[in-house]
Design a protein around this motif. Sequence first.
Motif, PDB file in Angstrom:
ATOM      1  N   GLY A  41     -41.928  17.450 -56.695  1.00  0.00           N
ATOM      2  CA  GLY A  41     -42.871  16.468 -56.167  1.00  0.00           C
ATOM      3  C   GLY A  41     -42.410  15.837 -54.876  1.00  0.00           C
ATOM      4  O   GLY A  41     -41.508  16.321 -54.194  1.00  0.00           O
ATOM      5  N   ARG A  42     -43.032  14.735 -54.590  1.00  0.00           N
ATOM      6  CA  ARG A  42     -42.775  14.029 -53.345  1.00  0.00           C
ATOM      7  C   ARG A  42     -41.358  13.456 -53.328  1.00  0.00           C
ATOM      8  O   ARG A  42     -40.878  12.940 -54.336  1.00  0.00           O
ATOM      9  N   PRO A  43     -40.676  13.496 -52.184  1.00  0.00           N
ATOM     10  CA  PRO A  43     -39.328  12.952 -52.119  1.00  0.00           C
ATOM     11  C   PRO A  43     -39.323  11.436 -52.316  1.00  0.00           C
ATOM     12  O   PRO A  43     -40.314  10.759 -52.044  1.00  0.00           O
ATOM     13  N   VAL A  44     -38.205  10.920 -52.781  1.00  0.00           N
ATOM     14  CA  VAL A  44     -38.049   9.488 -53.003  1.00  0.00           C
ATOM     15  C   VAL A  44     -38.110   8.786 -51.648  1.00  0.00           C
ATOM     16  O   VAL A  44     -37.408   9.160 -50.706  1.00  0.00           O
ATOM     17  N   ALA A  45     -38.962   7.787 -51.558  1.00  0.00           N
ATOM     18  CA  ALA A  45     -39.166   7.101 -50.286  1.00  0.00           C
ATOM     19  C   ALA A  45     -37.990   6.195 -49.933  1.00  0.00           C
ATOM     20  O   ALA A  45     -37.581   6.117 -48.775  1.00  0.00           O
ATOM     21  N   ARG A  46     -37.468   5.505 -50.897  1.00  0.00           N
ATOM     22  CA  ARG A  46     -36.350   4.583 -50.663  1.00  0.00           C
ATOM     23  C   ARG A  46     -35.233   4.890 -51.654  1.00  0.00           C
ATOM     24  O   ARG A  46     -35.435   4.787 -52.861  1.00  0.00           O
ATOM     25  N   PRO A  47     -34.057   5.238 -51.169  1.00  0.00           N
ATOM     26  CA  PRO A  47     -32.935   5.484 -52.073  1.00  0.00           C
ATOM     27  C   PRO A  47     -32.565   4.212 -52.840  1.00  0.00           C
ATOM     28  O   PRO A  47     -32.693   3.099 -52.332  1.00  0.00           O
ATOM     29  N   ALA A  48     -32.106   4.388 -54.060  1.00  0.00           N
ATOM     30  CA  ALA A  48     -31.769   3.258 -54.919  1.00  0.00           C
ATOM     31  C   ALA A  48     -30.663   2.397 -54.312  1.00  0.00           C
ATOM     32  O   ALA A  48     -30.668   1.169 -54.478  1.00  0.00           O
ATOM     33  N   ASP A  49     -29.724   3.001 -53.591  1.00  0.00           N
ATOM     34  CA  ASP A  49     -28.640   2.205 -53.022  1.00  0.00           C
ATOM     35  C   ASP A  49     -29.145   1.249 -51.933  1.00  0.00           C
ATOM     36  O   ASP A  49     -28.639   0.137 -51.784  1.00  0.00           O
ATOM     37  N   LYS A  50     -30.175   1.665 -51.188  1.00  0.00           N
ATOM     38  CA  LYS A  50     -30.759   0.773 -50.179  1.00  0.00           C
ATOM     39  C   LYS A  50     -31.476  -0.399 -50.843  1.00  0.00           C
ATOM     40  O   LYS A  50     -31.405  -1.532 -50.367  1.00  0.00           O
ATOM     41  N   ILE A  51     -32.156  -0.129 -51.957  1.00  0.00           N
ATOM     42  CA  ILE A  51     -32.848  -1.188 -52.684  1.00  0.00           C
ATOM     43  C   ILE A  51     -31.824  -2.157 -53.274  1.00  0.00           C
ATOM     44  O   ILE A  51     -32.004  -3.379 -53.223  1.00  0.00           O
ATOM     45  N   ASP A  52     -30.742  -1.616 -53.820  1.00  0.00           N
ATOM     46  CA  ASP A  52     -29.686  -2.479 -54.358  1.00  0.00           C
ATOM     47  C   ASP A  52     -29.071  -3.348 -53.262  1.00  0.00           C
ATOM     48  O   ASP A  52     -28.783  -4.524 -53.472  1.00  0.00           O
ATOM     49  N   HIS A  53     -28.866  -2.774 -52.089  1.00  0.00           N
ATOM     50  CA  HIS A  53     -28.331  -3.531 -50.960  1.00  0.00           C
ATOM     51  C   HIS A  53     -29.298  -4.648 -50.559  1.00  0.00           C
ATOM     52  O   HIS A  53     -28.874  -5.780 -50.276  1.00  0.00           O
ATOM     53  N   ALA A  54     -30.588  -4.343 -50.567  1.00  0.00           N
ATOM     54  CA  ALA A  54     -31.605  -5.347 -50.241  1.00  0.00           C
ATOM     55  C   ALA A  54     -31.588  -6.477 -51.269  1.00  0.00           C
ATOM     56  O   ALA A  54     -31.702  -7.658 -50.918  1.00  0.00           O
ATOM     57  N   ARG A  55     -31.424  -6.116 -52.555  1.00  0.00           N
ATOM     58  CA  ARG A  55     -31.338  -7.142 -53.610  1.00  0.00           C
ATOM     59  C   ARG A  55     -30.120  -8.047 -53.387  1.00  0.00           C
ATOM     60  O   ARG A  55     -30.201  -9.258 -53.560  1.00  0.00           O
ATOM     61  N   LEU A  56     -29.007  -7.433 -53.015  1.00  0.00           N
ATOM     62  CA  LEU A  56     -27.790  -8.198 -52.768  1.00  0.00           C
ATOM     63  C   LEU A  56     -27.981  -9.165 -51.606  1.00  0.00           C
ATOM     64  O   LEU A  56     -27.624 -10.346 -51.703  1.00  0.00           O
ATOM     65  N   LEU A  57     -28.573  -8.683 -50.527  1.00  0.00           N
ATOM     66  CA  LEU A  57     -28.813  -9.546 -49.368  1.00  0.00           C
ATOM     67  C   LEU A  57     -29.743 -10.699 -49.726  1.00  0.00           C
ATOM     68  O   LEU A  57     -29.518 -11.842 -49.320  1.00  0.00           O
ATOM     69  N   LYS A  58     -30.788 -10.404 -50.499  1.00  0.00           N
ATOM     70  CA  LYS A  58     -31.731 -11.445 -50.899  1.00  0.00           C
ATOM     71  C   LYS A  58     -31.049 -12.469 -51.798  1.00  0.00           C
ATOM     72  O   LYS A  58     -31.270 -13.677 -51.672  1.00  0.00           O
ATOM     73  N   ALA A  59     -30.174 -11.997 -52.687  1.00  0.00           N
ATOM     74  CA  ALA A  59     -29.435 -12.903 -53.579  1.00  0.00           C
ATOM     75  C   ALA A  59     -28.464 -13.782 -52.794  1.00  0.00           C
ATOM     76  O   ALA A  59     -28.155 -14.901 -53.211  1.00  0.00           O
ATOM     77  N   GLN A  60     -27.990 -13.301 -51.649  1.00  0.00           N
ATOM     78  CA  GLN A  60     -27.088 -14.074 -50.819  1.00  0.00           C
ATOM     79  C   GLN A  60     -27.827 -15.118 -49.987  1.00  0.00           C
ATOM     80  O   GLN A  60     -27.214 -15.864 -49.244  1.00  0.00           O
ATOM     81  N   GLY A  61     -29.155 -15.133 -50.087  1.00  0.00           N
ATOM     82  CA  GLY A  61     -29.929 -16.159 -49.404  1.00  0.00           C
ATOM     83  C   GLY A  61     -30.606 -15.723 -48.118  1.00  0.00           C
ATOM     84  O   GLY A  61     -31.180 -16.548 -47.417  1.00  0.00           O
ATOM     85  N   HIS A  62     -30.558 -14.443 -47.801  1.00  0.00           N
ATOM     86  CA  HIS A  62     -31.231 -13.958 -46.595  1.00  0.00           C
ATOM     87  C   HIS A  62     -32.746 -13.969 -46.810  1.00  0.00           C
ATOM     88  O   HIS A  62     -33.227 -13.777 -47.923  1.00  0.00           O
ATOM     89  N   THR A  63     -33.486 -14.171 -45.747  1.00  0.00           N
ATOM     90  CA  THR A  63     -34.944 -14.118 -45.826  1.00  0.00           C
ATOM     91  C   THR A  63     -35.390 -12.656 -45.888  1.00  0.00           C
ATOM     92  O   THR A  63     -34.611 -11.748 -45.566  1.00  0.00           O
TER      93      THR A  63
END
Length: 91
Positions: A41-63
């Motif tokens: 099927g269709r390739p994964v649009a966003r790798p899980a590690d990028k999403i995890d990194h985004a979660r970490l940044l958001k948890a650190q208080g970034h907008t």
Amino acid sequence: MRHGVAPESPRSRHKPRPRGRHGGATRPARAVAETAGRHIGRPVARPADKIDHARLLKAQGHTLGQVAAKTGIPKISLHRHLAEAPAKARE
């Protein structure tokens, strides 16, 4: 219309097409590929590690704008991915 009878449509004389996207010919090959462990099927649009990194940044208080700029993921997608449960995003 001739004599009150609708003309036969040109398609009605043809053999009916198989239903479905691939006409059924792809299903066996798809099953073989899935059992071999290949991604189908269709390739994964966003790798899980990028999403995890985004979660970490958001948890650190970034907008969301800052997170989007650092990860390259659009803000709209971040809203969707960060709203999901972390376990679901890793699947």
